[in-house]
Design a protein around this motif. Sequence first.
Motif, PDB file in Angstrom:
ATOM      1  N   VAL A   1      20.976 -89.734 -27.438  1.00  0.00           N
ATOM      2  CA  VAL A   1      22.339 -89.860 -27.960  1.00  0.00           C
ATOM      3  C   VAL A   1      22.559 -91.265 -28.507  1.00  0.00           C
ATOM      4  CG1 VAL A   1      24.792 -89.812 -27.366  1.00  0.00           C
ATOM      5  CG2 VAL A   1      23.241 -88.071 -26.447  1.00  0.00           C
ATOM      6  N   THR A   2      22.096 -92.260 -27.776  1.00  0.00           N
ATOM      7  CA  THR A   2      22.243 -93.646 -28.223  1.00  0.00           C
ATOM      8  C   THR A   2      21.554 -93.853 -29.570  1.00  0.00           C
ATOM      9  OG1 THR A   2      22.401 -94.440 -25.944  1.00  0.00           O
ATOM     10  CG2 THR A   2      21.755 -96.046 -27.623  1.00  0.00           C
ATOM     11  N   LEU A   3      20.372 -93.283 -29.741  1.00  0.00           N
ATOM     12  CA  LEU A   3      19.668 -93.396 -31.015  1.00  0.00           C
ATOM     13  C   LEU A   3      20.448 -92.704 -32.120  1.00  0.00           C
ATOM     14  CD1 LEU A   3      17.221 -94.109 -32.767  1.00  0.00           C
ATOM     15  CD2 LEU A   3      16.097 -92.032 -31.892  1.00  0.00           C
ATOM     16  N   GLY A   4      20.917 -91.499 -31.859  1.00  0.00           N
ATOM     17  CA  GLY A   4      21.677 -90.777 -32.867  1.00  0.00           C
ATOM     18  C   GLY A   4      22.938 -91.507 -33.280  1.00  0.00           C
ATOM     19  N   VAL A   5      23.644 -92.067 -32.313  1.00  0.00           N
ATOM     20  CA  VAL A   5      24.866 -92.826 -32.618  1.00  0.00           C
ATOM     21  C   VAL A   5      24.545 -94.076 -33.425  1.00  0.00           C
ATOM     22  CG1 VAL A   5      26.763 -94.138 -31.599  1.00  0.00           C
ATOM     23  CG2 VAL A   5      26.106 -91.931 -30.619  1.00  0.00           C
ATOM     24  N   ALA A   6      23.441 -94.749 -33.080  1.00  0.00           N
ATOM     25  CA  ALA A   6      23.057 -95.952 -33.824  1.00  0.00           C
ATOM     26  C   ALA A   6      22.715 -95.617 -35.272  1.00  0.00           C
ATOM     27  CB  ALA A   6      21.874 -96.635 -33.132  1.00  0.00           C
ATOM     28  N   ILE A   7      22.042 -94.499 -35.488  1.00  0.00           N
ATOM     29  CA  ILE A   7      21.730 -94.084 -36.858  1.00  0.00           C
ATOM     30  C   ILE A   7      23.017 -93.774 -37.614  1.00  0.00           C
ATOM     31  CG2 ILE A   7      20.664 -92.261 -38.250  1.00  0.00           C
ATOM     32  CD1 ILE A   7      18.486 -92.075 -36.063  1.00  0.00           C
ATOM     33  N   LYS A   8      23.952 -93.110 -36.949  1.00  0.00           N
ATOM     34  CA  LYS A   8      25.218 -92.744 -37.603  1.00  0.00           C
ATOM     35  C   LYS A   8      26.057 -93.968 -37.949  1.00  0.00           C
ATOM     36  CE  LYS A   8      29.658 -90.460 -36.850  1.00  0.00           C
ATOM     37  NZ  LYS A   8      30.471 -89.584 -35.982  1.00  0.00           N
ATOM     38  N   THR A   9      26.188 -94.882 -36.979  1.00  0.00           N
ATOM     39  CA  THR A   9      27.141 -95.985 -37.135  1.00  0.00           C
ATOM     40  C   THR A   9      26.522 -97.268 -37.677  1.00  0.00           C
ATOM     41  OG1 THR A   9      26.777 -96.766 -34.861  1.00  0.00           O
ATOM     42  CG2 THR A   9      28.481 -95.073 -35.195  1.00  0.00           C
ATOM     43  N   GLY A  10      25.208 -97.411 -37.563  1.00  0.00           N
ATOM     44  CA  GLY A  10      24.564 -98.661 -37.944  1.00  0.00           C
ATOM     45  C   GLY A  10      24.717 -99.755 -36.909  1.00  0.00           C
ATOM     46  N   VAL A  11      25.243 -99.418 -35.732  1.00  0.00           N
ATOM     47  CA  VAL A  11      25.414-100.395 -34.651  1.00  0.00           C
ATOM     48  C   VAL A  11      24.179-100.351 -33.761  1.00  0.00           C
ATOM     49  CG1 VAL A  11      26.817-101.091 -32.669  1.00  0.00           C
ATOM     50  CG2 VAL A  11      27.918-100.162 -34.719  1.00  0.00           C
ATOM     51  N   TRP A  12      23.321-101.360 -33.895  1.00  0.00           N
ATOM     52  CA  TRP A  12      22.055-101.375 -33.168  1.00  0.00           C
ATOM     53  C   TRP A  12      21.994-102.436 -32.070  1.00  0.00           C
ATOM     54  CZ3 TRP A  12      18.328 -97.728 -33.795  1.00  0.00           C
ATOM     55  CH2 TRP A  12      18.422 -96.907 -34.932  1.00  0.00           C
ATOM     56  N   HIS A  13      22.838-103.458 -32.141  1.00  0.00           N
ATOM     57  CA  HIS A  13      22.690-104.585 -31.209  1.00  0.00           C
ATOM     58  C   HIS A  13      23.032-104.209 -29.771  1.00  0.00           C
ATOM     59  CE1 HIS A  13      27.011-104.750 -32.204  1.00  0.00           C
ATOM     60  NE2 HIS A  13      27.167-105.321 -31.024  1.00  0.00           N
ATOM     61  N   THR A  14      23.773-103.114 -29.569  1.00  0.00           N
ATOM     62  CA  THR A  14      24.113-102.687 -28.210  1.00  0.00           C
ATOM     63  C   THR A  14      23.072-101.738 -27.603  1.00  0.00           C
ATOM     64  OG1 THR A  14      25.421-100.853 -29.106  1.00  0.00           O
ATOM     65  CG2 THR A  14      26.598-102.914 -28.625  1.00  0.00           C
ATOM     66  N   VAL A  15      22.139-101.270 -28.414  1.00  0.00           N
ATOM     67  CA  VAL A  15      21.189-100.261 -27.937  1.00  0.00           C
ATOM     68  C   VAL A  15      20.418-100.721 -26.698  1.00  0.00           C
ATOM     69  CG1 VAL A  15      19.061 -99.023 -28.536  1.00  0.00           C
ATOM     70  CG2 VAL A  15      20.990 -99.047 -30.141  1.00  0.00           C
ATOM     71  N   PRO A  16      19.878-101.945 -26.644  1.00  0.00           N
ATOM     72  CA  PRO A  16      19.138-102.336 -25.434  1.00  0.00           C
ATOM     73  C   PRO A  16      19.975-102.270 -24.165  1.00  0.00           C
ATOM     74  CG  PRO A  16      18.696-103.871 -27.217  1.00  0.00           C
ATOM     75  CD  PRO A  16      19.807-102.997 -27.675  1.00  0.00           C
ATOM     76  N   PHE A  17      21.258-102.569 -24.262  1.00  0.00           N
ATOM     77  CA  PHE A  17      22.119-102.547 -23.079  1.00  0.00           C
ATOM     78  C   PHE A  17      22.365-101.116 -22.612  1.00  0.00           C
ATOM     79  CE2 PHE A  17      23.004-106.393 -25.486  1.00  0.00           C
ATOM     80  CZ  PHE A  17      22.781-107.354 -24.520  1.00  0.00           C
ATOM     81  N   TYR A  18      22.504-100.194 -23.561  1.00  0.00           N
ATOM     82  CA  TYR A  18      22.591 -98.783 -23.187  1.00  0.00           C
ATOM     83  C   TYR A  18      21.322 -98.335 -22.482  1.00  0.00           C
ATOM     84  CZ  TYR A  18      26.962 -97.756 -25.605  1.00  0.00           C
ATOM     85  OH  TYR A  18      28.281 -97.704 -25.976  1.00  0.00           O
ATOM     86  N   LEU A  19      20.172 -98.706 -23.019  1.00  0.00           N
ATOM     87  CA  LEU A  19      18.908 -98.243 -22.446  1.00  0.00           C
ATOM     88  C   LEU A  19      18.690 -98.802 -21.045  1.00  0.00           C
ATOM     89  CD1 LEU A  19      16.508 -98.450 -25.533  1.00  0.00           C
ATOM     90  CD2 LEU A  19      17.949 -96.554 -24.770  1.00  0.00           C
TER      91      LEU A  19
END
Length: 261
Positions: A70-88
């Motif tokens: 879900v985090t990957l899909g949301v990042a692709i949709k929104t272009g917001v990548w800097h928060t991805v490591p914190f989600y993971l």
Amino acid sequence: MSNGHIVIGEIFGTAVLILLGGGVVAAVTLKRSKAKDAGWVAIAFGWGFAVLGGAYIANGYSGGQLNPAVTLGVAIKTGVWHTVPFYLIGQLVGAMLGAVLVWLAYYGQFQAHLTDPEVVAGITADPAGPVTARKAPGGPVLGVFSTGPEIRNPVQNLATEIIGTMVLVLFILTQGMTQGLALNGLGILLTALIVVGIGLSLGGPTGYAINPFRDLGPRIVHSLLPLPNKGGSDWSYAWIPVVGPLVGAAIAGGLYKLAFT
């Protein structure tokens, strides 16, 4: 939301997801459980309610993604990548914590199941013939912690996980994940229902991980817990419920960008 809020929200939400999801599998699987042999429908609805509970708990802090796919899909949709490591980080820690809580909640049932002579011997009754001996590839309780295929075919197993996750992530993205990275309350409820639907419709071949850390975190915990006669953690299969959901999420994100924007 701050990065700290994301980590905390995902830890708590994912822990509840795994506690309730793994808990229903333990309830249906383990000897001396009141829900023993309740069946696949109970498991599918249990996982749906697990998503509901975990996502509502985490929603105000992190958006309740609870799933790297879900985090990957949301990042692709929104272009917001800097928060991805914190989600993971939050998701992996939460998944492992939830698995430990399942073990604590069902401690007596794990002990009774894993010391039962029939289980230790790997004996199962074959309805089409005599009693036969069979050792489960991952041991007698691995299914409480992680997924495994009914037919071990890597291509099919991978395709099943890709398809199931693609449905989940595309559904979530079309329900309004925005720059705020959160669903509204109705969106969470609908997501829980689609998880039930995926389980009932597509869960038969592999047990529908549709979440890399839902499988990986508890599998790590299974490998570490002092469970008697637990067997192996089936690491040869473990890459499929990690890679499949990520590929499915990437496809869903790409399809959303092409078809819905």
